[in-house]
Enzyme design. Structure first.
Site, PDB file in Angstrom:
ATOM      1  N   GLY A  29       0.898  -1.293   0.105  1.00  0.00           N
ATOM      2  CA  GLY A  29      -0.054  -0.053   0.001  1.00  0.00           C
ATOM      3  C   GLY A  29       0.670   1.148   0.022  1.00  0.00           C
ATOM      4  O   GLY A  29       2.220   1.159   0.118  1.00  0.00           O
ATOM      5  N   SER A  62      -4.205   1.948 -18.146  1.00  0.00           N
ATOM      6  CA  SER A  62      -5.667   2.379 -17.616  1.00  0.00           C
ATOM      7  C   SER A  62      -6.132   3.763 -18.041  1.00  0.00           C
ATOM      8  O   SER A  62      -7.397   3.996 -17.862  1.00  0.00           O
ATOM      9  CB  SER A  62      -5.690   2.216 -16.042  1.00  0.00           C
ATOM     10  OG  SER A  62      -5.102   3.333 -15.534  1.00  0.00           O
ATOM     11  N   GLY A  67       0.007   2.664   7.299  1.00  0.00           N
ATOM     12  CA  GLY A  67       0.074   1.920   8.674  1.00  0.00           C
ATOM     13  C   GLY A  67       0.667   0.626   8.556  1.00  0.00           C
ATOM     14  O   GLY A  67       0.701  -0.257   9.399  1.00  0.00           O
ATOM     15  N   LYS A  68       1.470   0.166   7.477  1.00  0.00           N
ATOM     16  CA  LYS A  68       2.016  -1.287   7.049  1.00  0.00           C
ATOM     17  C   LYS A  68       2.937  -1.542   8.286  1.00  0.00           C
ATOM     18  O   LYS A  68       2.825  -2.421   9.027  1.00  0.00           O
ATOM     19  CB  LYS A  68       2.492  -1.203   5.749  1.00  0.00           C
ATOM     20  CG  LYS A  68       1.578  -0.839   4.692  1.00  0.00           C
ATOM     21  CD  LYS A  68       2.104  -0.925   3.321  1.00  0.00           C
ATOM     22  CE  LYS A  68       3.372  -0.061   2.980  1.00  0.00           C
ATOM     23  NZ  LYS A  68       2.815   1.572   2.961  1.00  0.00           N
ATOM     24  N   THR A  69       3.975  -0.603   8.389  1.00  0.00           N
ATOM     25  CA  THR A  69       4.850  -0.792   9.332  1.00  0.00           C
ATOM     26  C   THR A  69       4.632  -0.804  10.817  1.00  0.00           C
ATOM     27  O   THR A  69       4.880  -1.783  11.674  1.00  0.00           O
ATOM     28  CB  THR A  69       6.232   0.306   9.293  1.00  0.00           C
ATOM     29  OG1 THR A  69       6.431   0.446   7.831  1.00  0.00           O
ATOM     30  CG2 THR A  69       7.458  -0.251  10.061  1.00  0.00           C
ATOM     31  N   PRO A 129       2.600   4.770   1.065  1.00  0.00           N
ATOM     32  CA  PRO A 129       3.185   5.242   2.150  1.00  0.00           C
ATOM     33  C   PRO A 129       2.342   5.768   3.442  1.00  0.00           C
ATOM     34  O   PRO A 129       1.344   6.326   3.019  1.00  0.00           O
ATOM     35  CB  PRO A 129       4.244   6.265   2.139  1.00  0.00           C
ATOM     36  CG  PRO A 129       4.338   6.269   0.501  1.00  0.00           C
ATOM     37  CD  PRO A 129       3.011   5.680   0.049  1.00  0.00           C
ATOM     38  N   GLY A 130       2.379   5.509   4.788  1.00  0.00           N
ATOM     39  CA  GLY A 130       1.498   6.149   5.572  1.00  0.00           C
ATOM     40  C   GLY A 130       0.373   5.368   5.851  1.00  0.00           C
ATOM     41  O   GLY A 130      -0.538   5.966   6.633  1.00  0.00           O
ATOM     42  N   LYS A 156      -8.066   4.565  -6.526  1.00  0.00           N
ATOM     43  CA  LYS A 156      -8.667   5.456  -7.496  1.00  0.00           C
ATOM     44  C   LYS A 156      -9.978   6.165  -7.265  1.00  0.00           C
ATOM     45  O   LYS A 156     -10.339   7.289  -7.785  1.00  0.00           O
ATOM     46  CB  LYS A 156      -8.702   4.952  -9.050  1.00  0.00           C
ATOM     47  CG  LYS A 156      -7.494   4.591  -9.747  1.00  0.00           C
ATOM     48  CD  LYS A 156      -7.724   3.688 -11.069  1.00  0.00           C
ATOM     49  CE  LYS A 156      -6.288   3.304 -11.739  1.00  0.00           C
ATOM     50  NZ  LYS A 156      -6.529   2.603 -12.820  1.00  0.00           N
TER      51      LYS A 156
END
Ligand code: ADP
Length: 756
Positions: free
Chosen positions: A343, A663, A348-350, A345-346, A706
């Site tokens: 996903g 796309s 919440g992955k880490t 940045p920011g 999108k």
């Protein structure tokens, strides 16, 4: 009178015979007493009291008296004469009636001769036992024996000769012959034993050396400990490492390697050029955790509560994580599938990785892989290099201090490849449960078990992750947050944290909803909340100054003050354009920072059919432009001469950002159709979809992002490929409800609506 039945032993008359006290008790049913009279009876077979009858015994026995009951577990019987047994009745256990008479010896052995034989036999035995570990002990014992009868009786337990041969000695009436028989037995035994022991002696010596070495080492360790205790300040580095190696619980290979390095350090001394490197190595491997950690007892509802506490929303992600925890618990394993969080940045992955560690009550480390290009970054440098270091994986494990941390491998999509090997393949080994229990970092040079480590990877996109690596992982999408999500995240997490970090107590700073919403919409532009966090941190910092300076109890930040507070201009969003103009259409794009809207602008200028495409488009996007041109020429044959009489310019603004992907196909086609028909498309329409030369709209990726971007930009209706309808499940319901989403199969489905 106590009867002592014996089997397979020689007990000669007129000798000192040793007997085990325990054995005596077992076969006589009582404890031995000094001065007790005894009779040895010789068994034909190895039987016990319940089987005894007259015929169980040979007809000649030996009488004697117990002269010593030694506290060390043996007794000594001084035997006297041989006896004839004329009748023997077994009356019960340990009870027997005997009729006996003395049996005379025929004394034909000269006393001197006997003495000579005894001296020779004793010497031979002494020579023999000398070769053995227990030799010294045996010598002491042999010293107590005074006749060949004594010697034979003592050694007879070891003789492998048949029982009758042993009894033959007792049955022999002639003392000379009896001595001969004894010599045969004893010398025969020594000969056989020597032959066998020679074959084993080499082995024996090795063992002996080994014992000696161990004994000395134990002694040394003991003395060293004593010294350490006397002077704890001065425990030397090498000694410290010795202790650490011993206590670390490292595997055999690792211990050997560490000891080798330690020996080098001892030899080289403190001031040698190499000592620093050796020291660092020992420091690293001994402070690494080599112990297997026990899995914690995890309650699923507690784990769930922890995940909820740290992060707002992310329901699907959390559900998947809980499943993983449940599976690990069921399988009694500390690791499982390798999750890949993908996903912007920011999102919440880490930080959710950290929460997982907290939920599992395990240590957490983050290993950044961004920009890693050398294999050595993953697997370490060989120690022959100057400045060699362990790889990032082992370094991370080392920092965690345990063998089962949760390791977040950040930015796996940013791994590079260089002439120094392929880090992705090294990473593959790290993540492979078949191999990673013996992962060998080049620096450590010994295997380490990574199988209890829970690895979690993060990436912004899967496009750049090598296929084999991607196959190993299970992907979880972080689609980004809606304005509403962001609002909640800010209220619940970001604002309290920002205030706490600058020491503003509750109630001193008020950020009204309107202000917060303005920050979200006009001062950030992102799928995640990283920018939002920064803005709120800045706001808190500036407000802190006001609070300290000002007289007011409380500072309230109004939307109008944000520009000043944040010291930045509101972001000019790619909001939908006010003006309508033929040839311009709004598309939706996916970028690594989330979704964005983009405009496709087309224009005819007087010319001769040239086509110019600008806006840093990639090859795929240029192809889409070609397809769009062909399609539109085909769909509007009357207008196709426009393409010959004019030059066509296609431009995709929003700057220097390189754009690519198929796309935008439908958007380009619609823009050209609008251009040739002269009909403007309402800016409230947005669209995404690949098109084929037959005019079919085919599916695209990144739909949730999108649509989120479309909503943010103020678009009200969005055309999406019908085949993407399934993906709407991944789209936040808030977004779905607010947008008019129109699935389409062909280009005409779009044009029929927008070019009215
Ligand atoms: P990523 O790894 O996806 O780039 P991070 O995990 O670094 O993102 O998140 C950035 C910041 O945003 C962190 O401070 C994190 O705590 C916060 N954050 C992100 N998502 C959430 C959420 N759902 N709830 C609370 N805080 C969040």
């Amino acid at each position: 009178m106590t009867i002592i039945p014996v089997y397979n032993r020689v007990i000669t008359p007129h000798s000192d015979v040793f007997f085990q006290t325990d054995h005596f008790r077992k076969i006589t049913g009582k404890s031995p007493e000094k001065e007790e009279q005894v009779i040895f009876l010789f068994l034909k077979d190895n039987e016990t009291w319940d089987k005894y009858e007259q015929d169980s015994f040979y007809p000649i026995g030996v009488s004697g008296v117990i002269t010593e009951v030694n506290p060390n577990g043996f007794l000594v019987v001084k035997t006297a004469d041989r006896i004839n047994i004329s009748s023997l009745i077994v009356k019960g256990k340990f009870k027997m009636e005997l009729a006996i008479s003395k049996r005379e010896d025929i004394e034909d052995l000269e006393p001197q001769e006997e003495q000579k034989k005894f001296d020779e036999m004793r010497q031979a035995i002494l020579d023999f036992v000398d070769g053995f570990q227990w030799g010294a002990m045996a010598r002491g014992f042999i010293g107590r024996l005074n006749s060949i009868g004594d010697l034979t009786s003592a050694m007879s337990i070891w003789f492998a000769n048949p029982n009758e041969e042993k009894y033959a000695i007792i049955a022999e009436d002639h003392t000379a012959k009896r001595a001969e028989l004894m010599e045969e037995l004893v010398y025969g035994y020594i000969e056989v034993a020597r032959l066998t022991s020679e074959a084993e002696s080499e082995h024996e010596q090795d063992n002996q050396k080994q014992y000696r070495k161990q004994a000395i080492q134990r002694q040394l360790a003991y003395l060293q400990n004593e010294l350490d205790e006397m002077d704890p300040e001065n425990v030397s580095d090498t000694r410290r490492f010795e202790i650490k190696i011993a206590e670390s619980g490292m595997n055999e290979t690792a211990r050997k390697e560490a000891e080798k390095v330690l020996n080098r350090l001892k030899q080289e001394g403190k001031n040698s050029a190499e000592s620093g490197m050796l020291y660092d190595y020992l420091d690293f491997v001994t402070s690494l955790s080599w112990k297997k950690e026990q899995p914690e007892n995890i309650k699923l509802d507690e784990a769930e509560a922890i995940l909820d506490e740290d992060h707002f929303g992310l329901k699907k992600v959390k559900d998947r994580i809980i499943q993983q925890i449940a599976v690990m618990d069921l399988q009694k394993k500390q690791s499982g599938s390798i999750l890949l969080f993908v996903g912007a940045p920011g999102t919440g992955k880490t930080s959710i990785g950290r929460s997982i560690a907290r939920a599992l009550k395990r240590e957490y480390v983050r290993v950044s892989l961004g920009g890693v290009r050398d294999e050595a970054d993953i697997r370490g440098h060989r120690r022959t290099y100057i400045g060699a270091m362990p790889g990032r994986i082992m370094d991370g494990i080392h920092k965690s201090g345990v063998s089962n941390p949760v390791v977040v491998l950040d930015e796996v999509d940013k791994l590079g490849v260089s002439y120094n090997g392929d880090p992705a393949s090294a990473l593959l080994e790290v993540l492979d449960p078949e191999q990673n229990n013996t992962f060998t970092d080049h620096y450590m040079n010994v295997p380490y078990d990574l199988s209890d480590v829970l690895f979690i990877c993060t990436a912004n996109t899967t496009d750049t992750i090598p296929e084999p690596l991607l196959n190993r992982m299970e992907m979880i999408q972080f689609t980004g947050y809606t304005v509403n999500d962001k609002f909640q995240i800010a209220r619940r997490h970001l604002i309290p944290k920002a205030m706490e970090s600058v020491g503003i107590t509750e109630g001193k700073l008020e950020i009204p909803d309107e202000t917060l919403n303005t920050i979200i919409t006009d001062f950030t532009q992102e799928a995640g909340v990283r920018g939002l966090k920064k803005r709120l941190d800045t706001l808190a910092r500036v407000a802190a100054v006001d609070i300290v300076k000002g007289d007011e109890e409380k500072v309230t930040v109004e939307p109008g003050q944000l520009r000043e507070y944040l010291d930045m201009r509101p972001i000019s969003h790619e909001h939908i354009l006010e003006e309508k103009r033929p040839g311009v259409v709004t598309g939706l794009a996916w970028t690594q920072v989330g979704g964005e809207i983009l405009f496709i602008e087309t224009l005819f200028t007087k010319g001769s059919g040239k086509v110019t495409i600008t806006g840093q488009l990639g090859d795929v996007m240029k192809e889409s432009a070609q397809i769009a041109i062909s399609l539109v020429k085909d769909m509007y044959p009357e207008q196709s001469k426009l393409f010959e009489e004019n030059d066509l310019h296609i431009h995709v603004p929003a700057g220097a950002v390189p754009k690519d992907g198929p796309s935008a196909g439908i958007t380009m086609t619609t823009a050209l159709a609008s251009l040739v028909t002269g009909k403007a498309v309402s800016p409230e329409y947005g669209m995404t979809g690949e098109v084929s030369l037959r005019g079919v709209v085919t599916p695209i990726g990144g739909l949730p992002e999108k649509l989120m971007a479309a909503l943010r930009a103020g678009i009200s209706s969005v055309f999406i490929p019908a085949e993407n309808e399934d993906d709407l499940r991944d789209v936040d319901s808030e977004v779905r409800d607010k947008l008019n989403i129109i699935p389409v199969r062909t280009v005409s489905d779009v044009l029929d609506v927008v070019l009215k």
